[in-house]
Write an enzyme that holds these catalytic residues in place. Structure first.
Site, PDB file in Angstrom:
ATOM      1  N   GLU B  47      36.389  37.795  31.919  1.00  0.00           N
ATOM      2  CA  GLU B  47      36.280  38.585  30.686  1.00  0.00           C
ATOM      3  C   GLU B  47      37.631  39.241  30.386  1.00  0.00           C
ATOM      4  O   GLU B  47      38.341  39.638  31.319  1.00  0.00           O
ATOM      5  CB  GLU B  47      35.230  39.685  30.919  1.00  0.00           C
ATOM      6  CG  GLU B  47      35.063  40.685  29.785  1.00  0.00           C
ATOM      7  CD  GLU B  47      34.263  41.932  30.208  1.00  0.00           C
ATOM      8  OE1 GLU B  47      34.384  42.364  31.379  1.00  0.00           O
ATOM      9  OE2 GLU B  47      33.516  42.463  29.367  1.00  0.00           O
ATOM     10  N   LYS B 123      29.840  39.142  23.168  1.00  0.00           N
ATOM     11  CA  LYS B 123      29.033  39.910  24.138  1.00  0.00           C
ATOM     12  C   LYS B 123      27.906  40.664  23.446  1.00  0.00           C
ATOM     13  O   LYS B 123      28.132  41.448  22.518  1.00  0.00           O
ATOM     14  CB  LYS B 123      29.950  40.892  24.870  1.00  0.00           C
ATOM     15  CG  LYS B 123      29.318  41.627  26.042  1.00  0.00           C
ATOM     16  CD  LYS B 123      30.417  42.382  26.807  1.00  0.00           C
ATOM     17  CE  LYS B 123      29.917  43.095  28.050  1.00  0.00           C
ATOM     18  NZ  LYS B 123      31.052  43.693  28.798  1.00  0.00           N
ATOM     19  N   CYS B 172      30.247  39.405  31.229  1.00  0.00           N
ATOM     20  CA  CYS B 172      30.103  40.558  32.128  1.00  0.00           C
ATOM     21  C   CYS B 172      28.668  41.111  32.190  1.00  0.00           C
ATOM     22  O   CYS B 172      27.786  40.440  32.706  1.00  0.00           O
ATOM     23  CB  CYS B 172      31.116  41.629  31.739  1.00  0.00           C
ATOM     24  SG  CYS B 172      31.308  42.922  33.011  1.00  0.00           S
TER      25      CYS B 172
END
Lengths: 314, 314
Positions: B47, B123, B172
């Site tokens: 990330e 994300k 993540c």
């Protein structure tokens, strides 16, 4: 005031088809007494704890009835309920339920220290098949013998003497489905109780998964889903060689960090104990897994709108 | 014909705020070359791979822009794309995306061996807070700097030379949410790619989780969710002491049985490799996790209808 609940996993060794009901019940009472002597206030037994795992056989209606409870407690189970009430301990037990209307479910109940049923659960994820597999000595006929659970995932509070934890129940294969845990997690789950009978190998041969891998899977499910829902988990096996078919052990008690804090070492009748600090759930629920702050339900639509997997277009 | 895809996890050690962009890009190209020399056809970076983990600082708009890409490839990243195309390897990379309209996302792309972007992901699960925590030296301001991802969980096919696997991306914190994996699983996921920057300890002190526990959590998520969706997973860290704040390592490649088949041993730049047999996913998808046969979507309603947890009535 800290909310510490001492729980026991009462793993059971195999129960052969030839074993009598009183024989098996006596083993369960012995496990209950051992757990109570160790200070447990809640004792978790396996799935279908009163009998052998009969869905491995193709049975007719009359033979089937011998494995089912038409009342709980009933004549074959009353002594367990009586002894638990005397000892002031509660318990989770899995059993084959036959309703007055003739419906059959793979069920579990949690019973309070006063002997009253706190909540019933009926297995939602039935593995196996409706029709027997031709040429196979051993079957997995849960989809034939049981109806799908119709009670959803009903979280409930334990009694004040346990610290009023939010409890949830699953049965065996349910524990591999993150949806089941999450529906409980969304009800603020603090401890998940699950009993299982899980194959240690393919009893018909030709298998790629050995007992170690299957035990790893079983524990991985308890660990990861406890962590992701910031909950304790108590996962309890019927284990060992049962009527020519092997079952994994690996019963465990898991904390809200996904760590195994107690683990069975045998494939036999065995009690393991742990002091579960229910407030250990708070850190996860308030930070990493603060659902209200972080979930994105508007993006999860496929989970309820689609049943089977469909690959994207090429 | 067996579909074996050799993948690399290109774990990165820390990238300090003072490190120049060309310096960091050169490290990434060196990792790419090492992976390609080892035969990898797909290389997974962390990330926000091009910079330090800047959400730990309170920054003004102008300072923020230095960490964002307004085009990808762009002037600061083109060399990585060029070298990958020369080598004929694809890659996943996480980056801070600024759109022409000024929107900011914590994004990732997967690039094919021909240098074309196969799919973008933004994300979905942003941790941290909008407002800085007063009196804290280190912040977690992802909710301030990024908008929530608006592309859902878009599974896509890799190219023919990879065996056309169904791929999915997360970034993540997404990997801790079983809903994210399941939405991909329902698209027949065969390999999940995820980069992360995860704290090794609370840099502001007063913490109960050490680096070993946090690394365990990270790997547990890859293992359990890979198993429950019968998919491979490649989880890749930016690791080590970064500007006074520690990040876990533990990059790993996980098979559809949830077993770690390759694992980083350092907290530095490190390439790990694995040959991933994509057809290993089939056993799970056809038996234990045959969704069409076993899921109960009608009982999962709370997952989409409720955001935060609510305890049952007493």
């Amino acid at each position: 005031m800290p909310r510490i609940l001492r729980v026991a996993a009462a793993q059971m060794g195999p129960t052969q088809r030839a074993d009598s009901r009183p024989q098996t019940l006596a083993r369960m009472i012995a496990l209950l007494e051992q757990a109570a002597a160790g200070g447990a206030r809640l004792v978790v037994f396996p799935e279908l704890a009163f009998t052998t795992f009969f869905p491995r056989w193709l049975l007719d209606e009359a033979a089937l009835d011998a494995y089912f409870e038409s009342a709980l407690p009933g004549p074959d189970t009353q002594a367990l309920f009586d002894r638990a009430r005397e000892l002031g301990v509660g318990f989770y037990v899995g059993y084959a339920e036959k309703t007055p209307e003739g419906q059959r479910f793979n069920s579990a109940v949690t019973v309070g220290p006063d002997g009253e049923v706190l909540q019933k659960y009926r297995k939602m994820h039935l593995p196996g098949s409706v029709e027997p597999r031709e040429g196979s000595r051993f079957q997995q006929l849960e989809k034939r013998y049981f109806e799908y659970g119709d009670l959803g995932f009903p979280a409930f509070h334990g009694p004040a003497s346990w610290g009023e934890p939010v409890l949830g129940m699953l049965v065996c294969n349910d524990r591999r489905w993150p949806e089941a845990w999450r529906v409980y997690g969304l009800q603020d789950l603090e401890m998940l109780l699950v009993g299982y009978n899980s194959a240690a190998y393919d009893p018909n041969g030709g298998d790629s998964e050995d007992a170690a891998l299957r035990t790893f899977h079983s524990q991985l499910m308890a660990q990861a889903n406890a962590y992701m829902n910031a909950s304790w988990a108590v996962a309890v096996a019927k284990a060992g060689e049962e009527d020519g078919s092997g079952l994994i052990g690996g019963s465990c008690i898991v904390d809200p960090n996904g760590r195994i804090v107690a683990e069975a070492k045998t494939l036999a009748d065995e009690v393991i104990l742990a002091d579960c600090d229910l407030d250990l759930c708070r850190q996860g629920k308030e930070k990493m897994f603060n659902f209200a702050a972080h979930r994105r339900p508007e993006a999860y639509g496929l989970i309820t709108s689609r049943k089977g997997a469909e690959a994207p277009p090429r």
